[in-house]
Design an enzyme around this catalytic site. Sequence first.
Site, PDB file in Angstrom:
ATOM      1  N   PRO A   1       0.910  -1.279   0.089  1.00  0.00           N
ATOM      2  CA  PRO A   1      -0.052  -0.006  -0.047  1.00  0.00           C
ATOM      3  C   PRO A   1       0.899   1.178   0.001  1.00  0.00           C
ATOM      4  O   PRO A   1       0.713   2.074   0.991  1.00  0.00           O
ATOM      5  CB  PRO A   1      -0.840  -0.092   1.092  1.00  0.00           C
ATOM      6  CG  PRO A   1       0.250  -0.895   2.307  1.00  0.00           C
ATOM      7  CD  PRO A   1       0.770  -1.874   1.293  1.00  0.00           C
ATOM      8  N   CYS A   2       1.526   1.585  -1.101  1.00  0.00           N
ATOM      9  CA  CYS A   2       2.300   2.870  -1.274  1.00  0.00           C
ATOM     10  C   CYS A   2       1.301   4.142  -1.117  1.00  0.00           C
ATOM     11  O   CYS A   2       1.992   5.036  -0.797  1.00  0.00           O
ATOM     12  CB  CYS A   2       3.364   2.753  -2.441  1.00  0.00           C
ATOM     13  SG  CYS A   2       2.001   2.564  -3.923  1.00  0.00           S
TER      14      CYS A   2
END
Length: 230
Positions: free
Chosen positions: A195-196
């Site tokens: 989850p950048c």
Amino acid sequence: MTQSCATYREEDVLAWILRDSDAGAAQALAEHMALCPACRERAAEYRILQGSAGGFRNDPVIRWRRFDSPFGAMRVAASVAGLVALSWQDTCDEAFVAGLERRYPSTPVVCDTDELDPAEEQLTEYFGRRRPLFDLRVDLAGLGDFQRAVLDAASGLDFGETVTYTEIARRIGRPKASRAVGNALGRNPVPIIVPCHRVVRTDRTLGGYTGGLRYKRTLLGIEGRTDLLS
């Protein structure tokens, strides 16, 4: 040699083989193939390839599939070790597959609609706000040590949690490398799963996101972070 058909594209025939066509389109194509040797030949070739995929279950292979998402056509791929790619930016299946073949020049790339069912199901649940945590393995082999460290740190972020690029840099022992952290996140091959989008600027503005900030806003909105949508 496969003949060409001006009525249906290769991706239409492939979608029919993979049962990705809607009922009306599937019926129309079935009726067309009854009269079109070129499409029948192409369908037969795809069936052979699909059947061959079963022989790769325990061998090195990259499997991929396409499914619908709120972002449009989403494509996901996995090695035997875990997910290696997730994209909604590619214009077509061929572009996505070509990218995989460049990354894995000595590994077969095959379309597989069964093995990647969990990825589609979990992503669909996430988009529907029914899944805060993914239960999917990720294969980051082949990436550089720095990028793997950055992505590993981002993988530890919880649903709705956000940290800064500077904080990720600190967590991996490179406190002055916040710009490099941003670049590494921008090359994340498996966004959403890693989850950048949960990494933002120090001033709490969104920062960047591959493909456009509207996707980052949407993902953070799914997670209830409307305070960061500006």
